[in-house]
Design a protein around this motif. Structure first.
Motif, short mmCIF file in Angstrom:
data_model
loop_
_atom_site.label_atom_id
_atom_site.label_comp_id
_atom_site.label_asym_id
_atom_site.label_seq_id
_atom_site.Cartn_x
_atom_site.Cartn_y
_atom_site.Cartn_z
N SER A 76 0.82 -1.20 0.00
CA SER A 76 0.00 0.00 0.00
C SER A 76 0.86 1.25 0.00
CB SER A 76 -0.93 0.00 1.22
OG SER A 76 -0.16 0.03 2.42
N ALA A 77 2.11 1.14 0.45
CA ALA A 77 3.02 2.28 0.45
C ALA A 77 3.98 2.27 -0.73
CB ALA A 77 3.82 2.32 1.76
N ALA A 78 4.16 1.10 -1.38
CA ALA A 78 5.09 1.00 -2.50
C ALA A 78 4.57 1.79 -3.69
CB ALA A 78 5.30 -0.46 -2.88
N LEU A 79 5.48 2.46 -4.37
CA LEU A 79 5.12 3.27 -5.54
C LEU A 79 5.48 2.58 -6.84
CD1 LEU A 79 6.41 6.70 -4.19
CD2 LEU A 79 4.06 5.84 -4.17
N ILE A 80 6.49 1.73 -6.81
CA ILE A 80 6.99 1.04 -8.00
C ILE A 80 7.09 -0.45 -7.70
CG2 ILE A 80 8.92 0.80 -9.61
CD1 ILE A 80 7.47 3.38 -10.00
N ARG A 81 6.71 -1.26 -8.67
CA ARG A 81 6.87 -2.70 -8.53
C ARG A 81 7.68 -3.20 -9.72
NH1 ARG A 81 1.51 -6.08 -7.94
NH2 ARG A 81 1.37 -5.78 -10.19
N GLY A 95 -3.51 4.54 -7.93
CA GLY A 95 -4.56 4.26 -6.96
C GLY A 95 -4.34 2.89 -6.34
N GLN A 96 -5.34 2.00 -6.50
CA GLN A 96 -5.23 0.64 -5.99
C GLN A 96 -4.78 -0.34 -7.07
OE1 GLN A 96 -5.53 -0.16 -2.75
NE2 GLN A 96 -5.79 2.06 -2.44
N MET A 97 -4.48 0.15 -8.27
CA MET A 97 -4.10 -0.71 -9.39
C MET A 97 -2.64 -0.47 -9.75
SD MET A 97 -6.92 -2.33 -10.03
CE MET A 97 -6.54 -3.05 -11.62
N TRP A 98 -2.10 -1.43 -10.46
CA TRP A 98 -0.74 -1.31 -10.99
C TRP A 98 -0.82 -1.22 -12.51
CZ3 TRP A 98 3.24 -0.39 -7.85
CH2 TRP A 98 3.14 -0.76 -6.51
N GLN A 164 9.16 13.88 -6.13
CA GLN A 164 9.23 14.33 -4.74
C GLN A 164 9.70 13.21 -3.81
OE1 GLN A 164 6.59 13.89 -6.51
NE2 GLN A 164 5.06 12.66 -5.40
N GLU A 165 9.60 11.94 -4.26
CA GLU A 165 9.99 10.81 -3.42
C GLU A 165 11.47 10.46 -3.57
OE1 GLU A 165 8.19 9.40 -1.22
OE2 GLU A 165 6.25 10.30 -1.69
N MET A 166 12.11 11.01 -4.58
CA MET A 166 13.54 10.72 -4.82
C MET A 166 13.80 9.20 -4.87
SD MET A 166 15.06 13.58 -5.28
CE MET A 166 16.78 13.15 -5.07
N LEU A 167 13.12 8.51 -5.78
CA LEU A 167 13.29 7.06 -5.90
C LEU A 167 14.68 6.69 -6.40
CD1 LEU A 167 9.81 6.09 -7.38
CD2 LEU A 167 10.55 6.12 -4.99
N LEU A 168 15.31 7.60 -7.16
CA LEU A 168 16.70 7.41 -7.57
C LEU A 168 17.44 8.70 -7.21
CD1 LEU A 168 18.97 5.86 -8.96
CD2 LEU A 168 18.19 6.81 -11.15
N ARG A 169 18.28 8.61 -6.18
CA ARG A 169 18.93 9.81 -5.67
C ARG A 169 20.45 9.66 -5.74
NH1 ARG A 169 17.44 6.76 -1.21
NH2 ARG A 169 19.07 6.48 0.38
N SER A 170 21.11 10.80 -5.59
CA SER A 170 22.58 10.82 -5.57
C SER A 170 23.06 11.08 -4.15
CB SER A 170 23.11 11.92 -6.50
OG SER A 170 22.76 11.66 -7.84
N GLU A 171 24.04 10.31 -3.73
CA GLU A 171 24.70 10.51 -2.44
C GLU A 171 26.19 10.61 -2.69
OE1 GLU A 171 23.70 7.48 0.30
OE2 GLU A 171 21.58 8.08 0.50
N ALA A 178 15.76 3.60 -4.19
CA ALA A 178 14.95 3.52 -2.97
C ALA A 178 14.77 2.08 -2.52
CB ALA A 178 13.60 4.19 -3.20
N GLY A 179 14.47 1.91 -1.24
CA GLY A 179 14.34 0.57 -0.66
C GLY A 179 13.06 -0.13 -1.04
N GLN A 180 12.90 -1.33 -0.45
CA GLN A 180 11.79 -2.21 -0.80
C GLN A 180 10.43 -1.60 -0.47
OE1 GLN A 180 12.05 -4.84 -2.53
NE2 GLN A 180 10.73 -6.52 -1.90
N HIS A 181 10.36 -0.70 0.53
CA HIS A 181 9.08 -0.14 0.92
C HIS A 181 8.55 0.83 -0.13
CE1 HIS A 181 12.12 2.75 2.12
NE2 HIS A 181 11.19 3.69 2.23
N LYS A 182 9.44 1.32 -1.01
CA LYS A 182 8.99 2.22 -2.08
C LYS A 182 9.14 1.59 -3.47
CE LYS A 182 9.75 6.64 0.27
NZ LYS A 182 10.42 7.97 0.20
N VAL A 183 10.24 0.89 -3.70
CA VAL A 183 10.47 0.19 -4.98
C VAL A 183 10.53 -1.30 -4.67
CG1 VAL A 183 11.99 -0.10 -6.98
CG2 VAL A 183 11.72 2.16 -5.93
N TRP A 184 9.41 -1.96 -4.85
CA TRP A 184 9.28 -3.39 -4.49
C TRP A 184 9.85 -4.25 -5.63
CZ3 TRP A 184 7.23 -7.92 -6.19
CH2 TRP A 184 7.01 -8.93 -5.23
N VAL A 185 10.75 -5.17 -5.31
CA VAL A 185 11.39 -6.05 -6.30
C VAL A 185 11.11 -7.49 -5.89
CG1 VAL A 185 13.57 -6.73 -7.38
CG2 VAL A 185 13.20 -4.34 -6.73
N ASP A 186 10.60 -8.29 -6.83
CA ASP A 186 10.20 -9.66 -6.49
C ASP A 186 11.38 -10.52 -6.04
OD1 ASP A 186 11.40 -9.72 -8.97
OD2 ASP A 186 9.83 -10.88 -9.97
#
Length: 659
Positions: A76-81, A95-98, A164-171, A178-186
């Motif tokens: 429910s919190a993940a933005l990318i699968r 929304g609730q769909m992918w 705004q979520e910075m799914l791919l950021r520079s450090e 981003a981690g599993q909670h935002k970018v979910w990877v099977d």
């Protein structure tokens, strides 16, 4: 399921020498294909790069429920699968769909996909820019690689969205996904589930983990080193899960399910000895020792061919116990306990087979002990100039034997679709003029098949016999029955039941003497001619498939251009209905002997079978002058003038050159 349409995403490889994508291991696609099975025949239809909208909606809904059941990540919190197992697919939440990402920058930009894959494979999804550039552009200079990376990072951020979520950021000098909670990877979910649940795992955890593993990791990057390393790790974990699942099924007494799991495992890893030992024990106790012995022989051949080794002492001991049967298998408790730690239902309590052609409890000779029919002349000249044709025959034998194992596996978990559902023909017709070398080719592959423990059966038709119905097959059936007496002790049911082979008495009257009680005890039943023909064809098919359970069959039909119409029709029926059994049909035919008007039945039959992919035709072409010269020189010491004379007059025909 009969009539059900299922979908699978695949990367294709055209194999053309000039194709850059295939050379680099990228391939074409991935493309979606629709599969449908009707009356046992599976067809594949190209769909495109995207699924139909209604199918995508159903897939999304089903996948969400399957993934959320694992409890590994709050979707429910993940933005990318991201799907990496069996396919490489990116989806964004709506929304609730992918919704699958279909932008050209993702579907067509290989480097954008490569950057995301590299970050997924990197520890903590973090990699320095230097590491990324070295992996993606190893041969480019620093300036060019830096410029390319900046462009690709920008495009990947656009694909991921949610700035705004910075799914791919520079450090600093590093790129971080981003981690599993935002970018979910099977793949990460699969590993996390196994790390959380240590062995032995319960059935629900096994089912969840196997459901997540839809196939090999990032299949489109099959030749990339950093992809290969993680793919092997995930694959080993999956194979271990299959072994656990098989043991769990055995403990619960679900023998059929355990065999299906083991067959699936061995189809993907044929050298896995623990799986082979489990399968041999189960099949041996089910009195299917012919199949158990063949499983061992396949293992031995794979180990010898791929690794130059032999099965372990435990496996060889188990093989001898299964081969002897009866008390020998029952007294091999130490071997069974040491090699296969099964719990739950005792092997001795496994249910007996109910098939009317099932093997009786008794000694079954090893395949190598079956009497081999001599093939061709004792002393033959070397086979020259037929490398391509011989390789096609070898490939058909290998694919058929492996296909017989795959046929029992069932559908692989990837959108409900097996990895390879397109049938390959198990019938080949060698076509060419008289003396061109068709029979010589068939003899060569027959000897090789015998060396690989296949049973070879030859039948030949002569021009004087072209009017005798089923003349081509009577010799085949007699030889198959003789093999059956030595290999399969039970070829008939009890005397109170209808004899499965009874329709064959029309071609083989001696069967009436072999089974007198059964034939006399049943009142004659009259069928329509078409029904009698179908019963005859089905009995022939059942006989061949039953024998093939103990020994693979190569049936060679020589000079089929002189076969009668009934024999041709039976050939077509068998070529269509032997799929999934270790049986190969090879015919030789002189096309010049097939009249075009009126069309010969065989000419029409081959045309229909080619459209159905039930037969492969190979035109045996004349040899080149150099090959004729090599052939003649290998026979005796002849002058160069004589060689040139033969080359001129033989016209590429090896028989004429030899004569």
């Amino acid at each position: 399921m009969n009539g059900k349409i299922t979908y699978h995403q695949q990367v294709s490889y055209c194999g053309k020498p000039r194709c850059r994508k295939c050379r680099e291991g990228v391939g074409h696609g991935p493309y979606w294909y629709a599969y449908q099975t009707i009356n046992g025949q599976t067809t594949r239809t190209y769909v495109g790069k995207s699924l139909p909208p209604e199918v995508q909606a159903e897939l999304d809904a089903g996948t969400v429920s399957a993934i959320e059941a694992t409890g590994l990540a709050d979707l429910s919190a993940a933005l990318i699968r991201v799907s990496t197992l069996g396919q490489f697919r990116l989806e964004r939440r709506n929304g609730q769909m992918w919704q699958s990402v279909t932008e050209a920058s993702w579907q067509q930009q290989r480097q954008v996909r490569a950057l995301l894959a590299f970050l997924i494979c990197s520890p903590e999804r973090k990699a320095s820019r230097a590491q990324v550039m070295a992996a993606l552009w190893p041969k480019r200079d620093q300036e060019t690689a830096t410029e390319n990376l900046s462009k690709i990072v920008y495009r990947l951020r656009k694909v991921l969205g949610h700035p705004q979520e910075m799914l791919l950021r520079s450090e600093g000098d590093c790129l971080v996904l981003a981690g599993q909670h935002k970018v979910w990877v099977d793949a990460d979910a699969f590993e996390a589930l196994l790390a959380r649940e240590q062995s032995p795992r319960n059935e629900s955890v096994l089912s969840e983990a196997l459901a997540l593993y839809g196939g090999d990791f990032l299949p489109e990057g099959r030749q990339i080193e950093w992809v290969f390393a993680r793919r092997q790790i995930l694959r080993r974990l999956w194979i271990g899960l299959l072994l656990e699942s098989a043991d769990l099924h055995l403990a619960q007494g679900a023998i059929s399910s355990a065999i299906d799991v083991l067959d699936r495992l061995l189809a993907n890893d044929p050298s896995n000895e623990p799986a082979v030992r489990r399968l041999m024990i189960v099949l041996g106790r089910l009195k299917r020792r012919g199949e158990a012995l063949r499983a061992y022989h396949r293992l031995a051949e794979v180990l010898q061919r791929e690794y130059g080794s032999v099965p372990s002492e435990e496996t060889r001991t188990l093989y001898e116990a299964v081969r002897q049967g009866g008390e020998a298998l029952s007294t091999s408790e130490s071997v069974i306990i040491a090699t296969v730690p099964l719990v739950g239902v005792p092997l001795a309590d496994m249910p007996a087979p109910t098939d009317s052609f099932a093997l009786e409890d008794g000694a079954i000779p090893a395949v190598s002990a079956i009497q081999k029919e001599p093939i061709g002349r004792t002393h033959q000249n070397p086979l020259i100039g037929r490398t391509h044709e011989l390789e096609l025959l070898r490939t058909m034998l290998l694919q058929t034997e492996h296909g017989a194992q795959l046929h029992l596996v069932g559908q692989r978990r990837s959108l409900g679709i097996p990895l390879d559902t397109q049938r390959r023909p198990q019938c080949m017709v060698l076509i060419g003029e008289s003396g061109i070398g068709k029979t010589r080719l068939a003899e060569e592959i027959s000897r090789e098949a015998q060396a690989q423990r296949w049973t070879v059966i030859w039948s030949r038709t002569y021009v004087q016999e072209r009017g005798i119905p089923y003349r081509l097959w009577t010799e085949v059936l007699r030889k198959v029955l003789n093999i059956g007496v030595g290999v399969v002790p039970a070829l008939r049911t009890s005397s109170q039941e209808t004899l499965p082979l009874q329709p064959l008495t029309a071609l083989l009257p001696e069967l009436n003497d072999m089974f007198p009680r059964v034939v006399s005890a049943n009142a004659p039943i009259h069928f329509m001619p078409e029904q009698e023909q179908l019963r005859l064809w089905e009995a022939t098919r059942d006989l061949l498939t039953t024998i093939s359970e103990s020994t693979p069959l190569l049936i060679v039909l020589d000079d089929i251009q002189w076969a009668d119409a009934s024999s041709c029709e039976l050939l077509g029926y068998l070529a269509r209905h032997l799929y999934g059994h270790p049986i190969v049909l090879v015919g030789t035919c002189r096309e010049t002997e097939l009249p075009a008007r009126p069309p010969h039945p065989l000419r029409t039959l081959i045309a229909h079978m080619q459209r159905e992919r039930a037969v492969m035709t190979v035109n045996v072409e004349p040899l080149t002058s150099e090959q004729i010269g090599q052939l003649v020189s290998s026979m005796s010491n002849v002058s160069e003038t004589m060689v040139q004379h033969i080359q001129t007059h033989a016209a590429g025909n090896p028989f004429f050159a030899e004569e």
